[in-house]
Write an enzyme that holds these catalytic residues in place. Structure first.
Site, PDB file in Angstrom:
ATOM      1  N   ASP A 239     -12.119  -2.964  -2.104  1.00 35.27           N
ATOM      2  CA  ASP A 239     -12.940  -1.988  -1.372  1.00 35.27           C
ATOM      3  C   ASP A 239     -14.434  -2.253  -1.567  1.00 35.27           C
ATOM      4  O   ASP A 239     -15.240  -2.015  -0.672  1.00 35.27           O
ATOM      5  CB  ASP A 239     -12.582  -0.543  -1.751  1.00 35.27           C
ATOM      6  CG  ASP A 239     -12.463  -0.332  -3.229  1.00 35.27           C
ATOM      7  OD1 ASP A 239     -12.817  -1.245  -4.011  1.00 35.27           O
ATOM      8  OD2 ASP A 239     -12.012   0.758  -3.636  1.00 35.27           O
TER       9      ASP A 239
ATOM     10  N   HIS B  21      -6.760  -5.209  -0.728  1.00 40.15           N
ATOM     11  CA  HIS B  21      -5.366  -5.220  -1.208  1.00 40.15           C
ATOM     12  C   HIS B  21      -4.666  -3.902  -0.847  1.00 40.15           C
ATOM     13  O   HIS B  21      -5.306  -2.914  -0.517  1.00 40.15           O
ATOM     14  CB  HIS B  21      -5.343  -5.429  -2.717  1.00 40.15           C
ATOM     15  CG  HIS B  21      -6.121  -4.384  -3.454  1.00 40.15           C
ATOM     16  ND1 HIS B  21      -5.656  -3.102  -3.644  1.00 40.15           N
ATOM     17  CD2 HIS B  21      -7.363  -4.423  -3.984  1.00 40.15           C
ATOM     18  CE1 HIS B  21      -6.560  -2.407  -4.285  1.00 40.15           C
ATOM     19  NE2 HIS B  21      -7.621  -3.167  -4.500  1.00 40.15           N
TER      20      HIS B  21
END
Ligand SMILES: *[C@@H]1O[C@H](CO)[C@@H](O)[C@H](O)[C@H]1NC(C)=O
Ligand SMILES: *[C@@H]1O[C@H](CO)[C@@H](O)[C@H](O)[C@H]1NC(C)=O
Length: 467
Positions: free
Chosen positions: A351, A69
């Site tokens: 991540d 994102h």
């Protein structure tokens, strides 16, 4: 959650796979279907490719894009450091051209999503000074994702003439984790890729998400105790990682911090990176320690998602990244076998997902995946009908596990990744419930198998998805 329950649920998550139309509700996703999906392409990708020298005669067949994102407000604030105000009206507003009609659907049945996700309820417990709350995708973050969409458009519409100029639901699969910032990121990528008008015309765009027990798009500590143990070993017991404690004490002194709980480098970094990303200065007394915070935080994240010791790394990475890789491999296999499938599959992730995928692909270079970081895996076919794969990270070609160059035979790619790909199901559950970490590393690392979980630790287990 009990293993039995997990097992039952995981039996049906196959419908989450890119390009797999198993569910009867699948027609919802292909409602505008108006032609063959797998027809041969007329344009040759190779002639125009700026990057690889080996693309001549190859025709693009399918693309998978996993992305993190975009930039967001922090999830964690540093105690004793003045909070930044990410002003709601200025920094958290969605420009009109980033928005269009879309529907968030819940897998496996693709029913409209009703309830707010648990993650989001958790973030809302941390209201921020500027008016928003923790983990909110910012306007800048939306712009980053829109830019990724524009880049995908340049590559796959303008350069390769691979995707139709206008949004065609049967060509595109877009899946997100069940968190507002990833869903919003997926939306912005789509807005960049096809433009609002085209999306509204041929939409509404379906964005499937899964509840946490079914989630394949992040290292799922909720359903896999091996993943959870690896996560705890790094995210909670980080002082046992050689060198961390000494540096932690240094930074706590710099911050004048003497709270009961020790500080986690990952959380420190989180606040600081949100600042630098949005143009705020790092407080002067912290500035000299940025490199140290970055290095130590990255090590903790890597260990948390991919295991701490070489001996456990393949197994932890497989359980962390394998279910996400499996979605791609299923889609590629369908394409290779000439079955009907989507042309591009977009996965809006974190991540934690990215670092595990990079490790599985053997292209992790010790750097924290930045906001909007993308891994693109392209499937090609040559004139003889053979399939090839090209992988890019951050728009740079990479040579992945099992391959001798960035353009690689599909068979080699598949063989290289095979030890890391795993579907959610009986085998996954069996390994997840096993004592494998204890067996392979009793002398190396102490895992907290018998530990009683405090609410605080439980919260930490949720973090993989949250980052
Ligand atoms: C971000 O915050 C704004 C304002 O509170 C809210 O309207 C929006 O839904 C949030 N978006 C995300 C992706 O969290
Ligand atoms: C923490 O950061 C320092 C400074 O960059 C580095 O020397 C040290 O090796 C790091 N510690 C760990 C455990 O990676």
């Amino acid at each position: 959650m009990s293993w039995n329950k997990t097992f039952k649920i995981s039996g049906i998550v196959g419908t989450a796979l890119c390009g797999v139309c198993l569910a009867k509700t699948c027609t919802k996703l292909v409602n505008n279907h108006n032609g063959a999906v797998c027809q041969a392409e007329s344009s040759s990708a190779g002639e125009q490719s700026e990057k690889s020298q080996n693309m001549k005669g190859l025709t693009l067949k399918q693309v998978h894009v996993y992305f993190r994102h975009g930039a967001r407000t922090p999830l964690h604030l540093i105690p004793g450091v003045e909070e930044v105000a990410y002003l709601k009206d200025m920094m958290l507003r969605t420009p009109p051209h980033f928005n269009f009609n879309y529907q968030v659907l819940l897998l496996p049945d693709l029913t409209p999503k009703q309830a707010t996700s648990d993650f989001e309820l958790h973030y809302k417990k941390t209201p921020l000074k500027g008016g928003g709350y923790a983990g909110n995708l910012t306007t800048y973050g939306e712009q980053q994702m829109f830019n990724l969409g524009l880049r995908l458009r340049r590559t796959y519409v303008d350069l390769h003439h691979f995707l139709t100029n206008e949004y065609q639901p049967e060509e595109v699969f877009v899946r997100s984790t069940n968190i507002d910032r990833t869903i919003a990121s997926a939306r912005c990528v789509m807005a960049g890729l096809f433009g609002k008008e085209s999306l509204n015309k041929n939409g509404p765009v379906a964005i499937p998400v899964a509840l946490t027990p079914d989630e394949t798009l992040f290292p799922n500590a909720h359903v896999c105790s091996v993943v959870k143990k690896a996560n705890h070993a790094a995210m909670i017991h980080y002082d046992k990682i050689p060198g961390i404690k000494e540096d932690r004490e240094v930074i706590e002194k710099v911050l004048g911090y003497n709270g009961e709980k020790s500080l986690n480098f990952v959380f420190l970094r989180d606040d600081l990176i949100a600042r630098t990303t949005h143009g705020y200065a790092i407080p002067e007394h912290i500035r000299p320690y940025m490199a140290m915070i970055e290095a130590n935080a990255t090590k903790i994240l890597y260990y948390a998602m991919c295991g701490q010791h070489d001996a456990e790394r393949p197994i932890v990475t497989r359980l962390s990244a394998g279910p996400a890789l499996n979605i791609m491999m299923e889609g590629m296999n369908r394409m290779v076998q000439g079955q009907k499938t989507h042309k591009i599959c977009l996965y809006s992730t974190h991540d934690s997902t990215t670092i595990a995928l990079l490790e599985a692909l053997d292209i992790f270079e010790g750097k924290w995946p930045p906001f909007a970081a993308d891994i693109c895996v392209e499937l090609y076919q040559d004139a003889k009908g053979e399939h090839w794969v090209r992988t890019l990270y951050l728009d740079e070609e990479k040579t992945v596990r099992g391959c001798s160059g960035p353009v690689c035979r599909f068979t080699e790619f598949q063989k290289g990744l095979e030890p890391y790909v795993i579907a959610r199901g009986a085998e996954f559950d069996k390994i997840c419930g096993s004592q494998i970490l204890e067996q392979i590393a009793t002398t190396l690392v102490q895992h907290d198998s018998d530990e009683v979980e405090t609410p605080e630790m439980e919260e930490t287990s949720e973090i993989p998805a949250g980052m």
